[in-house]
Structure formats: C-alpha cells, structure tokens
Scaffold this motif. Structure first.
Motif, PDB file in Angstrom:
ATOM      1  N   VAL A 470       0.499  -0.892  -0.015  1.00  0.00           N
ATOM      2  CA  VAL A 470       0.255  -0.023  -0.597  1.00  0.00           C
ATOM      3  C   VAL A 470       0.775   0.871   0.259  1.00  0.00           C
ATOM      4  N   GLU A 471       0.700   2.174  -1.054  1.00  0.00           N
ATOM      5  CA  GLU A 471       1.217   3.588  -0.792  1.00  0.00           C
ATOM      6  C   GLU A 471       0.638   4.616   0.115  1.00  0.00           C
ATOM      7  N   VAL A 472       1.682   5.038   1.433  1.00  0.00           N
ATOM      8  CA  VAL A 472       0.958   6.049   2.138  1.00  0.00           C
ATOM      9  C   VAL A 472       1.718   6.857   2.117  1.00  0.00           C
ATOM     10  N   ASN A 473       1.904   8.014   1.452  1.00  0.00           N
ATOM     11  CA  ASN A 473       3.184   9.197   1.287  1.00  0.00           C
ATOM     12  C   ASN A 473       4.092   9.166   2.146  1.00  0.00           C
ATOM     13  N   ASN A 474       4.715   8.022   2.549  1.00  0.00           N
ATOM     14  CA  ASN A 474       5.813   8.411   3.302  1.00  0.00           C
ATOM     15  C   ASN A 474       6.914   7.565   3.312  1.00  0.00           C
ATOM     16  N   GLN A 475       7.755   7.371   1.987  1.00  0.00           N
ATOM     17  CA  GLN A 475       8.908   6.151   2.233  1.00  0.00           C
ATOM     18  C   GLN A 475       9.649   5.910   2.979  1.00  0.00           C
ATOM     19  N   ASP A 476       9.082   6.304   4.123  1.00  0.00           N
ATOM     20  CA  ASP A 476      10.164   5.680   5.149  1.00  0.00           C
ATOM     21  C   ASP A 476       9.529   4.610   5.723  1.00  0.00           C
ATOM     22  N   LEU A 477       7.861   4.532   5.610  1.00  0.00           N
ATOM     23  CA  LEU A 477       6.995   3.351   5.884  1.00  0.00           C
ATOM     24  C   LEU A 477       6.639   2.151   4.939  1.00  0.00           C
ATOM     25  N   THR A 496      12.496   3.093  12.114  1.00  0.00           N
ATOM     26  CA  THR A 496      13.239   4.575  11.956  1.00  0.00           C
ATOM     27  C   THR A 496      13.338   4.737  13.696  1.00  0.00           C
ATOM     28  N   LYS A 497      14.443   5.552  13.543  1.00  0.00           N
ATOM     29  CA  LYS A 497      14.575   6.062  15.236  1.00  0.00           C
ATOM     30  C   LYS A 497      13.075   7.450  15.037  1.00  0.00           C
ATOM     31  N   ASP A 498      12.312   7.133  14.352  1.00  0.00           N
ATOM     32  CA  ASP A 498      11.557   9.085  14.508  1.00  0.00           C
ATOM     33  C   ASP A 498      10.534   9.088  14.101  1.00  0.00           C
ATOM     34  N   VAL A 499       9.328   9.957  14.707  1.00  0.00           N
ATOM     35  CA  VAL A 499       7.812   9.808  14.317  1.00  0.00           C
ATOM     36  C   VAL A 499       7.252   9.799  12.934  1.00  0.00           C
ATOM     37  N   GLN A 500       7.035   9.010  12.553  1.00  0.00           N
ATOM     38  CA  GLN A 500       6.913   9.456  11.123  1.00  0.00           C
ATOM     39  C   GLN A 500       4.740   9.158  10.838  1.00  0.00           C
ATOM     40  N   THR A 501       4.446  10.131   9.702  1.00  0.00           N
ATOM     41  CA  THR A 501       2.598  10.448   9.820  1.00  0.00           C
ATOM     42  C   THR A 501       2.309   9.705   8.616  1.00  0.00           C
ATOM     43  N   ALA A 502       1.302   9.645   8.639  1.00  0.00           N
ATOM     44  CA  ALA A 502       1.333   8.863   7.259  1.00  0.00           C
ATOM     45  C   ALA A 502      -0.749   9.370   7.020  1.00  0.00           C
ATOM     46  N   VAL A 518       2.347   1.100  19.541  1.00  0.00           N
ATOM     47  CA  VAL A 518       1.622   2.368  20.076  1.00  0.00           C
ATOM     48  C   VAL A 518       1.632   2.408  19.327  1.00  0.00           C
ATOM     49  N   ALA A 519       0.390   3.458  18.771  1.00  0.00           N
ATOM     50  CA  ALA A 519       0.384   4.742  17.520  1.00  0.00           C
ATOM     51  C   ALA A 519      -1.308   5.834  17.767  1.00  0.00           C
ATOM     52  N   SER A 520      -0.933   6.257  17.111  1.00  0.00           N
ATOM     53  CA  SER A 520      -1.907   7.472  16.826  1.00  0.00           C
ATOM     54  C   SER A 520      -2.834   7.633  15.691  1.00  0.00           C
ATOM     55  N   LEU A 521      -3.948   7.706  15.642  1.00  0.00           N
ATOM     56  CA  LEU A 521      -4.871   7.472  14.582  1.00  0.00           C
ATOM     57  C   LEU A 521      -5.838   9.126  14.698  1.00  0.00           C
ATOM     58  N   LEU A 526      -1.953   9.109  10.183  1.00  0.00           N
ATOM     59  CA  LEU A 526      -1.701   7.698  11.160  1.00  0.00           C
ATOM     60  C   LEU A 526      -0.465   8.574  12.176  1.00  0.00           C
ATOM     61  N   SER A 527      -0.344   8.709  12.289  1.00  0.00           N
ATOM     62  CA  SER A 527       1.309   9.086  13.862  1.00  0.00           C
ATOM     63  C   SER A 527       1.360   7.571  14.196  1.00  0.00           C
ATOM     64  N   LEU A 528       3.041   7.319  13.610  1.00  0.00           N
ATOM     65  CA  LEU A 528       3.878   6.163  14.601  1.00  0.00           C
ATOM     66  C   LEU A 528       4.453   6.503  14.869  1.00  0.00           C
ATOM     67  N   PRO A 529       4.890   6.432  16.264  1.00  0.00           N
ATOM     68  CA  PRO A 529       6.523   6.578  16.926  1.00  0.00           C
ATOM     69  C   PRO A 529       7.772   6.154  16.229  1.00  0.00           C
ATOM     70  N   ALA A 530       7.818   6.034  17.104  1.00  0.00           N
ATOM     71  CA  ALA A 530       9.765   5.713  16.382  1.00  0.00           C
ATOM     72  C   ALA A 530      10.106   3.970  16.472  1.00  0.00           C
ATOM     73  N   TYR A 531      10.401   3.114  15.403  1.00  0.00           N
ATOM     74  CA  TYR A 531      10.000   0.968  16.234  1.00  0.00           C
ATOM     75  C   TYR A 531       8.868   1.092  16.483  1.00  0.00           C
ATOM     76  N   GLN A 532       7.495   1.238  15.517  1.00  0.00           N
ATOM     77  CA  GLN A 532       6.321   1.376  16.109  1.00  0.00           C
ATOM     78  C   GLN A 532       5.841   0.263  14.800  1.00  0.00           C
ATOM     79  N   ALA A 533       4.764  -0.281  15.052  1.00  0.00           N
ATOM     80  CA  ALA A 533       3.826  -1.302  14.359  1.00  0.00           C
ATOM     81  C   ALA A 533       2.264  -0.542  14.370  1.00  0.00           C
ATOM     82  N   PHE A 534       1.935  -0.871  13.352  1.00  0.00           N
ATOM     83  CA  PHE A 534       0.454  -0.477  13.415  1.00  0.00           C
ATOM     84  C   PHE A 534      -0.411  -1.614  12.821  1.00  0.00           C
TER      85      PHE A 534
END
Length: 539
Positions: A470-477, A496-502, A518-521, A526-534
């Motif tokens: 799936v394309e989520v417009n964030n190449q770090d995810l 990654t070691k950074d928060v990523q949003t998509a 953990v994640a925030s939707l 989606l806001s995904l903290p470092a080293y997290q899965a959703f």
C-alpha cells in the motif's frame, strides 16, 4: 499435538544451534539432553516448531554439515535414545521437530566415499562426482568452492578429481546416480518414521551439476554478484550456471514431496543460495508438488532500508507467485540481525519492530536462538575462531562464529550454558541480556516478543493471507494489506528512530490491540512513533 496438517504455512520455527544451546553433560558443547531441558522455554515463546542444525555423526570439520552417518546421532550430542526423548517432549509441548538434512555432500569419512574413492569399478564408484583432469593435469573446469579455491580435489587412488562445493573434506554426492539419489530419500524416510516432522534442506539447489562440466561464465561487469556469499569471496565472481540450480533438481524435489506426503503434516524448507534466488524459490515451491517453503538471503543481507524491503516484497509478489517463502533475519551463517541491521538503533525497540515485520509478511518465519533476547553479534578473537570458512578470509570476513556463541540463560560466568569454558566464548555483553534477567523484567524484549508472537498466532490474516503493498505517501514507512477469506488487516511498519506520519488511503474499521505497539490515528492520519507497528482491520 495439533491436527492442523498445514501448521507450517504461516508457522514460526525456532532454530536451535545444538552446539551452543545447552550443555547438560558439562563438556563445553551443547547436547540433545540439554535441548530437552529447555523446550518448555521454547514453547513459552508461542512458536510452532524447532529446527535443529545437524546432530548426525560427523568428524565436525564443518560442525555437522559433513555427515559420516545419516542415521545416527553424533556422540558429542548424545544418542538416538536422547533424540527420541527430545521428540517425545517436544510433541508433548505441541512443538514440531525439524532437522537439518545435508544431502548434497557427505564427509570424506562416510563409508560411501571411502568405497567410491578406491577405484573406478566398485559398487559406489559413481556415487560421487568424479572427473578426469585436463591433459595438463589441472582441474576439469573453473568451478570454485564457496570456502575458497577450486571446487575440485585430486585423489591419487582414482587418479581423478572429485567435486566439493565446500570444504575438500565434503565431497559432493552424484545425484545423477539413481542409487545414491534413492539412498538419500531412504535416509530421510528413516527420520520421518522415527517421528520428525520435517526437514530444513541445506543448500537445496546444489544437488545436481551439469554432466558436461562446462566452465561457469564470469559475472558481467556492472551486474550484481552471487547472493549468499561475502562479496570478497572469489566464488561471487562467477555466474553459477553449470555447478548448481540445474533443472534436473526439480524431479528430485518432486520425489521428495511424494515421500513427505506419505507423512501428513510433515514439511520441508529449503535454503537457497543462488544468483537468482526468487526465481529459484518460485521454481522450487510453486505448484504444491516440490518444497513446501524456502528461504533466500534477501533479508539476511546488510541492506534494510524501507525502500530495499519494499523492493524485496514487490519482487517476491511478482516472481514467486503461489510459492511460499520462509522469512528470517538471523541464522547460524550470518551476522546477527541486532548488529547487522540494528547497530546504532534502540536495542529493545528495533529488534521487536523487525520481528513485527517478518511475522506479518506472507510466509512462514524462522527465529534464531537468542534473537528473542536481542543478542548482538559476539566478538570472537582470532585465536578462538573455529569456523573453517572464517580463518582463511580473516580479517575482512571473520567467519560465522560470532553468531554461534553459547545461548545465555543467566548472568553467571558461562551464561548458564555450561559449567566449564565452552567451545566458543560467551560474549560478556550477552550476560545482561540473559533469559533469567529478561524474564524478571516485564518490559524486556523477551517478554515483548512473547506478547507479539502470541498475538500474531491468533490472527488468521497474518498466518494465511495474501499480501498487497500500500502507498501511504511516506517513503520511510512499509505498508501492506493482508487478506484472508474476505477479511483484511492493514499493517504499517516504522523501522526508523523518528516519528512518522502518513495519510491512510483506506478507512480503518478497528484498530487492533494486544500486540504491544502504540500509534495514534486521527481521522485518516496515522502518527507512528519510532520503532512501532500499526495493525488495523479495514473494509
């Protein structure tokens, strides 16, 4: 025991390196009785099976990957009786048992080879790959050994060369010889009748060679070198067209599958080291009539960026088709993933999210002993190196001993592995990561791994589903959907070691919990903290 005959499909296999798992008899080397005492621990992880690296009778020049008796246990590890007790205990714990089968070559001390090398007319004269020298006495062709030098060794009794893709003490069995081929199938039947549930097949694409003995061509300039070997090894300079991955292998794998089908619920996983590993995986696992599953070195290499992983998944989808991969990040042949991928990353969070990745992909999974503890690659000094692969290539390639050091059960001097100095040294950095230390800490990686695995094992979509990126417009995810019987789970991984949003491209119906991440939707963001899965269910 579970009655699910397809337990292997989406199953998790825990790899045990017997020399380094648990030494019960106090000789500094792990043994089968020691493994039996630790099976409760393995079962507590929530895995489906164990895979034992070779325990068969062997001179141990390549630590069991040189078999001298395919139907007995090496005294170093115990007895056939010990092995039967281990199987019984594993089955009591609902664990399947898989063993390594090294079919492509034997030890030079194997009775087959001792007879074969005597002359050109004995009953086993053609059970190994023999060839005459060139007129100038040089080897028949340019084939190379993975362990260095020519793949041909001169034998003064037959006045011929014999083929060895690995050590000179590991002559290649001639699968063009029907009697030798059948003998190996019979050896596998022996272990199936004894109660094992499957085989990991070492170098499964090495069984056949071209009888024409043509020279391998060089790798064309600008093209990638061979997968599965360090690139400072001259073996990688050739395209391995004639020495491995021959089409005749398919017929043998079909015969092997017919044998496995006589034992419902048994399975095979093949190791593929090839110039075109995904093509081989498709060839060897498609159609339901050859291997059940196979693994390549795509995730056992150093590259691990999100782009690289997405490319691996895309290639897998395009090439492998209905074949079935088995994913691994570590094993007994490569630098541990906590170092190879995780160096400089969070020592707990990174190994966990990496495990979340492979346990949510389409396929089955292998976890190497100590991976659940986050053990880094051990530092083994040159004077303690045991690996015959590492000694001649030192210091650029230090061999495989760094991933083979003893399992650490507690923080005592030898890690609870042995009462004496073990065959390889315990890395002092490992002691703080021992099983006992982590079991006492609810927030440890070990306990988080247990939670993740047990949650994953209850999700049919992750066990059996198809995968679509799936394309989520964030190449770090890394994002994909797993779908099974009309139900879908969206998986998004942040390694990654950074928060990523998509912005998610589809509506989420239920955010799944219980896995430990953990994640925030918010609406579709989606806001995904470092080293997290959703994980979420979608329409």
């Amino acid at each position: 025991m579970t009655t699910n005959l397809n337990w292997w499909k989406g199953g998790i296999i825990y790899q045990i390196y017997p020399r380094s798992f648990m030494d019960l008899n106090g000789d500094g080397v792990g043994d089968i009785a020691g493994i039996t005492t630790k099976l409760d621990y393995v079962a507590s992880l929530g895995v489906d099976a164990i895979w034992l690296s070779p325990v068969f009778t062997s001179p141990m020049k390549d630590f069991g990957y040189d078999v001298s008796d395919y139907r007995d246990i090496d005294p170093l590890f115990g007895s056939l009786g010990d092995f039967k007790k281990m199987i019984a205990r594993a089955h009591e714990l609902n664990l399947k048992v898989m063993v390594d089968q090294v079919l492509s070559h034997s030890a030079e001390s194997h009775p087959w080879f001792e007879e074969s090398r005597q002359n050109k007319t004995n009953d086993k004269a053609d059970w190994y790959v023999w060839a005459d020298p060139k007129p100038d006495g040089s080897p028949p062709n340019n084939w190379l050994s993975i362990f260095g030098g020519s793949a041909w060794q001169w034998d003064s009794r037959r006045l011929q060369y014999y083929l060895h893709n690995f050590l000179t003490s590991q002559p290649d069995i001639n699968f063009h010889c029907e009697a030798a081929r059948q003998a190996q199938l019979d050896n596998m039947r022996f272990w199936l009748e004894l109660g094992v549930d499957g085989f990991r097949l070492d170098t499964v694409n090495f069984y056949y060679h071209s009888e024409g003995l043509e020279d391998n061509p060089p790798v064309p300039e600008g093209e990638p070198k061979t997968m599965g070997a360090p690139h400072d090894n001259p073996y990688t300079y050739q395209r391995h067209v004639y020495d491995i991955s021959r089409p005749e292998n398919l017929g043998f794998l079909q015969d092997l599958r017919s044998l496995m089908d006589e034992f419902p619920g048994s399975t095979t996983v093949g190791e593929l080291g090839d110039d075109y590993p995904l093509e081989r995986m498709a060839e060897y696992t498609s159609g339901g009539d050859k291997l059940h599953m196979a693994y390549t070195f795509d995730l056992l290499n150093t590259p691990h960026s999100p782009t690289y992983i997405r490319d691996v998944l895309a290639n897998m989808q395009e090439i492998v088709g209905d074949g079935w991969p088995c994913w691994a990040l570590s094993n007994h042949d490569v630098v541990r993933s906590a170092t190879r991928w995780g160096e400089g990353e969070d020592a707990i969070a990174y190994p966990l999210v990496a495990l979340a990745l492979i346990t949510s992909l389409r396929g089955s999974v292998c976890i190497y002993q100590g991976e659940e503890l986050g053990l880094p690659e051990a530092d083994v000094p040159f004077e303690r190196i045991q690996d015959p692969y590492g000694i001649p290539l030192w210091p650029v390639f230090k061999g495989r001993d760094g991933c083979r050091t003893p399992m650490v059960w507690n923080k005592e001097e030898q890690g609870g592995f042995s009462t004496i100095e073990p065959w390889l040294p315990v890395d002092k950095r490992h002691l703080a990561l021992s099983v006992a230390e982590q079991e006492a800490n609810p927030a440890s990686l070990l306990n988080k791994v247990r939670q993740l695995i047990k949650w994953r094992q209850s999700q049919p979509e992750l066990l059996n589903g198809e995968l679509a990126q799936v394309e989520v417009n964030n190449q770090d995810l890394i994002a994909y959907v797993r779908e099974y019987e009309g139900k879908k789970i969206l998986v998004v991984i942040n390694m990654t070691k950074d928060v990523q949003t998509a912005a998610l491209p589809m509506a989420v119906t239920t955010v799944l919990e219980g896995h430990g991440f953990v994640a925030s939707l918010t609406e579709q963001t989606l806001s995904l903290p470092a080293y997290q899965a959703f994980y979420a269910r979608i329409d």
